[in-house]
Design a protein around this motif. Structure first.
Motif, short mmCIF file in Angstrom:
data_model
loop_
_atom_site.label_atom_id
_atom_site.label_comp_id
_atom_site.label_asym_id
_atom_site.label_seq_id
_atom_site.Cartn_x
_atom_site.Cartn_y
_atom_site.Cartn_z
N ALA A 172 -36.30 -28.18 -10.47
CA ALA A 172 -36.40 -29.52 -11.08
C ALA A 172 -36.20 -29.48 -12.59
CB ALA A 172 -37.77 -30.13 -10.77
N GLY A 173 -36.21 -28.29 -13.15
CA GLY A 173 -36.14 -28.16 -14.61
C GLY A 173 -34.89 -28.72 -15.23
N GLU A 174 -33.80 -28.85 -14.47
CA GLU A 174 -32.56 -29.39 -15.01
C GLU A 174 -32.16 -30.70 -14.32
OE1 GLU A 174 -29.56 -26.44 -14.84
OE2 GLU A 174 -30.67 -24.98 -16.06
N CYS A 175 -33.08 -31.29 -13.59
CA CYS A 175 -32.80 -32.53 -12.86
C CYS A 175 -33.29 -33.75 -13.63
CB CYS A 175 -33.44 -32.49 -11.48
SG CYS A 175 -32.81 -31.17 -10.42
N HIS A 176 -32.62 -34.86 -13.38
CA HIS A 176 -32.99 -36.10 -14.05
C HIS A 176 -33.55 -37.16 -13.08
CE1 HIS A 176 -31.12 -34.77 -17.80
NE2 HIS A 176 -30.12 -34.33 -17.06
N THR A 177 -33.08 -37.15 -11.83
CA THR A 177 -33.49 -38.17 -10.87
C THR A 177 -33.92 -37.51 -9.57
OG1 THR A 177 -31.29 -38.41 -9.89
CG2 THR A 177 -31.77 -39.74 -11.85
N ASP A 178 -34.48 -38.31 -8.67
CA ASP A 178 -34.85 -37.78 -7.36
C ASP A 178 -33.61 -37.36 -6.58
OD1 ASP A 178 -33.98 -40.40 -7.02
OD2 ASP A 178 -35.70 -41.05 -5.85
N THR A 179 -32.49 -38.03 -6.79
CA THR A 179 -31.24 -37.64 -6.15
C THR A 179 -30.79 -36.26 -6.63
OG1 THR A 179 -30.57 -39.95 -5.93
CG2 THR A 179 -28.84 -38.28 -5.73
N ASP A 180 -30.89 -36.03 -7.93
CA ASP A 180 -30.58 -34.70 -8.48
C ASP A 180 -31.46 -33.64 -7.84
OD1 ASP A 180 -28.71 -35.75 -10.23
OD2 ASP A 180 -30.08 -35.82 -11.93
N LEU A 181 -32.74 -33.96 -7.69
CA LEU A 181 -33.67 -32.99 -7.14
C LEU A 181 -33.33 -32.65 -5.69
CD1 LEU A 181 -36.30 -31.35 -7.50
CD2 LEU A 181 -37.53 -33.34 -6.64
N VAL A 182 -33.03 -33.67 -4.89
CA VAL A 182 -32.65 -33.43 -3.50
C VAL A 182 -31.39 -32.59 -3.44
CG1 VAL A 182 -31.88 -34.53 -1.37
CG2 VAL A 182 -33.82 -35.48 -2.63
N ARG A 183 -30.42 -32.90 -4.29
CA ARG A 183 -29.19 -32.12 -4.32
C ARG A 183 -29.49 -30.65 -4.63
NH1 ARG A 183 -26.92 -34.37 -8.44
NH2 ARG A 183 -25.74 -35.96 -7.34
N ALA A 184 -30.38 -30.41 -5.59
CA ALA A 184 -30.71 -29.05 -5.98
C ALA A 184 -31.40 -28.29 -4.84
CB ALA A 184 -31.60 -29.07 -7.22
N VAL A 185 -32.36 -28.93 -4.19
CA VAL A 185 -33.07 -28.29 -3.08
C VAL A 185 -32.12 -28.04 -1.91
CG1 VAL A 185 -34.86 -28.63 -1.32
CG2 VAL A 185 -35.32 -29.21 -3.71
N TYR A 186 -31.33 -29.05 -1.60
CA TYR A 186 -30.38 -28.97 -0.49
C TYR A 186 -29.40 -27.82 -0.71
CZ TYR A 186 -27.26 -31.19 3.01
OH TYR A 186 -26.49 -31.48 4.11
N GLY A 187 -28.85 -27.74 -1.91
CA GLY A 187 -27.91 -26.67 -2.22
C GLY A 187 -28.56 -25.31 -2.20
N TYR A 188 -29.76 -25.23 -2.75
CA TYR A 188 -30.47 -23.94 -2.79
C TYR A 188 -30.73 -23.42 -1.38
CZ TYR A 188 -34.18 -20.53 -3.50
OH TYR A 188 -34.93 -19.39 -3.48
N LEU A 189 -31.19 -24.26 -0.48
CA LEU A 189 -31.50 -23.81 0.88
C LEU A 189 -30.24 -23.47 1.65
CD1 LEU A 189 -34.42 -26.20 1.87
CD2 LEU A 189 -34.52 -23.90 0.92
N CYS A 190 -29.17 -24.23 1.45
CA CYS A 190 -27.91 -23.89 2.12
C CYS A 190 -27.39 -22.53 1.67
CB CYS A 190 -26.85 -24.96 1.83
SG CYS A 190 -27.08 -26.50 2.75
N ASP A 191 -27.63 -22.20 0.40
CA ASP A 191 -27.13 -20.95 -0.16
C ASP A 191 -28.00 -19.75 0.18
OD1 ASP A 191 -24.94 -22.12 -1.31
OD2 ASP A 191 -25.83 -22.31 -3.30
#
Length: 305
Positions: A172-191
């Motif tokens: 979350a340290g580089e996220c601005h919105t809840d959509t950014d956060l979901v994108r970050a979590v989603y990408g991290y788990l896929c990777d």
């Protein structure tokens, strides 16, 4: 929980391309003034779920705590030499859970919205036959519809000091919105999390996921993906449901999230404003076709946790 072998076929494709970064500002040229960057995502206070022994209703060796029903959960503790289950009923809905018989308290969600709930502690008599050991009826009025999906429970099990919570705070340290956060979590788990075919073939009935274990081992079944996703997002204030049901003849688990803002979560899945959106990390991580993931007709909901 037994999962169909057909998931092997669905999980052979290459991982989908993900959006890179999380809300970073683009470089600009030929400008004297750069646009003001949006504020970073605000980490909300952690919402926990606890057993309040001093407020629990007691019946012999059974304690049923309904003091926090407005926050979307109940907690139960019981002792017995026999197997125990908790049954939660609301209207036509019925949820059955295993319960520790050594007095260890466990938390269960109130996912059927407002209404009259019945909580029953059941004791095994023989085979699959159970008898009621204690019960409580309770009228429930939630603070809001999101409460059950912002807190830990038996199926989405985490604490404020859990490693998965610390990891999502990093993301979350580089996220601005809840959509950014979901994108970050989603990408991290896929990777980082791979599907465990051996576990899928041998998973035992009554299996419960452990989000931190999935994070550490980097592998799991769909139930593990969904529980880890839910734990990370809930801990950051994003309402997230863990859903089990059917995709064709495959018994499967996935997530549904709620976003205040609209925007793209991945290249293929768009999150509309003010709506629940399905997020299926298991299939996305395996490269399943986006059209399949976004077709509601492919998903049949059975239980929500």
């Amino acid at each position: 929980m037994r999962f169909s072998k057909r998931i092997k076929t669905a999980l052979l494709a290459v991982c989908i391309a993900l959006l890179t970064g999380c809300g970073s500002a683009q470089n600009t040229t030929a400008q004297t003034t750069l646009p003001q960057e949006a504020p970073l995502y605000t980490v909300p206070p952690f919402l926990d779920s606890e057993f309040h022994a001093d407020q629990a209703q007691k019946n012999g060796d059974v304690q049923i705590d309904v003091s926090a029903v407005s926050q979307g959960y109940i907690a139960v503790s019981a002792e017995s030499e026999k197997r125990l289950k908790v049954q939660v009923l609301c209207g036509e809905q019925k949820y059955n859970y295993d319960l520790h018989n050594d007095g260890t308290p466990e938390v269960f969600p109130l996912q059927c919205e407002d209404g009259m709930y019945t909580v029953r502690v059941m004791e095994n008599m023989q085979g699959n036959q159970y008898a009621e050991k204690a019960s409580v009826k309770q009228q429930v009025t939630l603070q809001d519809e999101f409460q059950p999906f912002l807190r830990p429970n038996q199926y989405v099990n985490y604490r404020e000091n859990s490693d998965c919570v610390q990891k999502v705070r990093e993301l979350a340290g580089e996220c601005h919105t809840d959509t950014d956060l979901v994108r970050a979590v989603y990408g991290y788990l896929c990777d980082t999390v791979k599907y465990d075919h051996d576990k899928a073939e041998n998973v035992e009935k009554g299996y419960l996921p452990a989000p931190d274990e999935t994070l550490h081992t980097g592998k799991g079944i769909c139930f593990d993906y969904a529980a880890l996703s839910a734990a990370m997002l809930r801990s950051m204030g994003v309402p997230t449901k863990l859903v089990t049901g059917y995709v064709g003849d495959l018994y499967h688990a996935w997530n549904i999230i709620y976003l205040k803002e609209h925007g793209w979560i991945t290249m293929e899945i768009k999150a509309s404003a003010e709506q629940w959106q399905r997020i299926d990390v298991t299939f996305a991580a395996s490269g399943t076709d986006a059209a399949f993931l976004t077709d509601d007709g492919n998903y049949i909901v059975r239980y929500i946790y």
